[in-house]
Write a protein that holds these residues in place. Structure first.
Motif, PDB file in Angstrom:
ATOM      1  N   LYS A   1       1.442 -11.554  -8.499  1.00  0.00           N
ATOM      2  CA  LYS A   1       1.540 -11.749  -7.047  1.00  0.00           C
ATOM      3  C   LYS A   1       0.890 -13.058  -6.630  1.00  0.00           C
ATOM      4  CE  LYS A   1       0.700  -9.302  -2.676  1.00  0.00           C
ATOM      5  NZ  LYS A   1       0.156  -8.054  -2.073  1.00  0.00           N
TER       6      LYS A   1
ATOM      7  N   GLN B   1       5.115 -17.115  -1.412  1.00  0.00           N
ATOM      8  CA  GLN B   1       5.041 -16.126  -0.349  1.00  0.00           C
ATOM      9  C   GLN B   1       6.418 -15.756   0.194  1.00  0.00           C
ATOM     10  OE1 GLN B   1       2.162 -14.544   0.567  1.00  0.00           O
ATOM     11  NE2 GLN B   1       3.570 -13.190   1.671  1.00  0.00           N
ATOM     12  N   GLU B   2       7.317 -16.738   0.262  1.00  0.00           N
ATOM     13  CA  GLU B   2       8.640 -16.423   0.792  1.00  0.00           C
ATOM     14  C   GLU B   2       9.389 -15.420  -0.088  1.00  0.00           C
ATOM     15  OE1 GLU B   2       8.993 -20.599  -1.183  1.00  0.00           O
ATOM     16  OE2 GLU B   2       7.541 -19.435   0.006  1.00  0.00           O
TER      17      GLU B   2
ATOM     18  N   ASP C   1       7.853 -12.032   0.612  1.00  0.00           N
ATOM     19  CA  ASP C   1       8.294 -11.559   1.925  1.00  0.00           C
ATOM     20  C   ASP C   1       9.708 -10.989   1.897  1.00  0.00           C
ATOM     21  OD1 ASP C   1       5.887 -12.339   2.968  1.00  0.00           O
ATOM     22  OD2 ASP C   1       6.629 -14.229   3.821  1.00  0.00           O
TER      23      ASP C   1
ATOM     24  N   PRO D   1       9.087  -6.849   1.217  1.00  0.00           N
ATOM     25  CA  PRO D   1       7.761  -6.512   1.741  1.00  0.00           C
ATOM     26  C   PRO D   1       7.237  -5.146   1.313  1.00  0.00           C
ATOM     27  CG  PRO D   1       9.422  -6.411   3.477  1.00  0.00           C
ATOM     28  CD  PRO D   1      10.070  -7.063   2.295  1.00  0.00           C
TER      29      PRO D   1
ATOM     30  N   THR E   1       6.211  -5.337  -2.469  1.00  0.00           N
ATOM     31  CA  THR E   1       5.182  -6.295  -2.886  1.00  0.00           C
ATOM     32  C   THR E   1       3.860  -6.105  -2.166  1.00  0.00           C
ATOM     33  OG1 THR E   1       5.972  -7.932  -1.272  1.00  0.00           O
ATOM     34  CG2 THR E   1       6.898  -8.035  -3.494  1.00  0.00           C
ATOM     35  N   ALA E   2       3.851  -5.359  -1.058  1.00  0.00           N
ATOM     36  CA  ALA E   2       2.611  -5.194  -0.294  1.00  0.00           C
ATOM     37  C   ALA E   2       1.503  -4.578  -1.146  1.00  0.00           C
ATOM     38  CB  ALA E   2       2.869  -4.340   0.943  1.00  0.00           C
TER      39      ALA E   2
END
Length: 335
Positions: free
Chosen positions: A245, A250-251, A254, A257, A260-261
């Motif tokens: 991670k 970041q894109e 995102d 979401p 990956t959160a």
């Protein structure tokens, strides 16, 4: 919303529910856990296990030795505390456990480690247990090549290296047993778990093909399919996911979401099941007469969703190859 009217969040929630069912479901009515053979049942057996620093490998090394086997417990990065603890335990209990360094991702380490074992046994080996394996969660697109290569090197190429290293001795003896520790997720797929399923699917295919090819040599292959168990694989997977991670744009995170959160956050996967189920099942199969050992053994006190697929696969293989020159080997393995 998807075309079926289900949101992505609902889909991920469903995946989490599936994992919960696979790892912590209650024992089915009337179902019993694997039963260990009587003390001494493995007397005279020589067993090589990979990945014995923790989990199924460590428990197995102790269990098989207590049943009378001579165990070669392998792990990488020696010296390390886990090896010292195992050596001390063997001394305290007068168990035949010898620690040998093997990194399954290294051709040189595998060759050297197996050579050491065969030198100590006089060139013979009864059982190889390919236990070493890792996990690393996250969406497929997030799995960069570093993560992808790491999983395939450990979970697929590692067992293949080990099998190729021990097979000449087993073929010369005309007997032997190879256990491949796969997973329920080597037959069914849950989104968001990265390349874990792809590697275990590959291991399943590798193992079944090898079982057919080795039948004529008197060598048997058994695929162990555990459900979720509380071992250190979850803790180690979390650390790898956190590193992945951290190096992912970041894109890209995102774009997924919900998946990956939680990457890199502690997980209590495995529920309250007993990891000793796996060593017990393996010991039970080792003690079975030659020619009666199964190709696959699902192991878990709860749901085993792969069982239906196992049976359909068996029937399909028999239908496809039952009239071919491979028929004797295939029937020997599957019947």
């Amino acid at each position: 919303m998807t075309k079926q009217g289900v949101s992505r969040r609902q889909m991920i929630g469903g995946s989490a529910a599936v994992m919960g069912a696979m790892s912590g479901a209650p024992k089915a009515l009337g179902e019993t856990s694997p039963q260990a053979p009587a003390p001494g049942a493995l007397e005279g057996k020589t067993i090589l296990i990979t990945g014995t620093a923790s989990g199924f490998g460590r428990l197995g090394a102790e269990h098989y030795a207590r049943l009378g086997a001579r165990v070669f417990a392998t792990m990488r990065n020696l010296p390390r505390p886990e090896a010292e603890e195992l050596v001390q335990l063997a001394s305290d209990e007068d168990l035949s456990i010898e620690v040998v360094e093997i990194d399954v991702m290294s051709d040189e380490s595998v060759a050297a480690g197996v050579a050491t074992v065969l030198e100590r046994t006089g060139g013979t080996l009864d059982v190889l247990i390919n236990n070493a394996g890792i996990g690393l969660g996250g969406p497929m697109e997030v799995q960069d090549m570093e993560a992808t290569k790491l999983l395939f090197e450990t979970n697929v190429f590692g067992p293949h290296r080990m099998a190729r290293a021990v097979l000449p001795a087993m073929r010369a003896a005309g007997k032997g047993q190879i256990f491949q520790v796969s997973s329920q997720l080597g037959r069914v797929i849950v989104p968001g778990l990265g390349h874990y399923s792809p590697t275990k699917f590959a291991l399943e295919a590798l193992s079944e093909g090898m079982a057919y090819e080795l039948a004529a040599h008197g060598i048997e292959v058994t695929i162990i399919q555990p459900g979720g168990y509380p071992t250190k694989i979850w803790e180690k997977s979390t650390a790898r996911a956190a590193a992945l991670k951290a190096r992912t744009p970041q894109e890209l995170l995102d774009a997924y979401p919900e998946m990956t959160a939680g990457m890199g956050e502690p997980s209590s996967g495995g529920g309250s099941t007993d990891p000793m189920d796996i060593p017990r099942a393996i010991a039970e199969i080792i003690a079975m007469p030659r020619g009666t050992r199964p190709l696959r053994r699902p192991v878990h006190p709860g749901n085993k969703p792969q069982e239906t697929i196992n049976e359909v696969s068996r029937e399909t293989q028999l239908a496809m190859l039952g009239g071919s020159p491979w028929a004797p080997a295939v029937k020997d393995v599957l019947d």
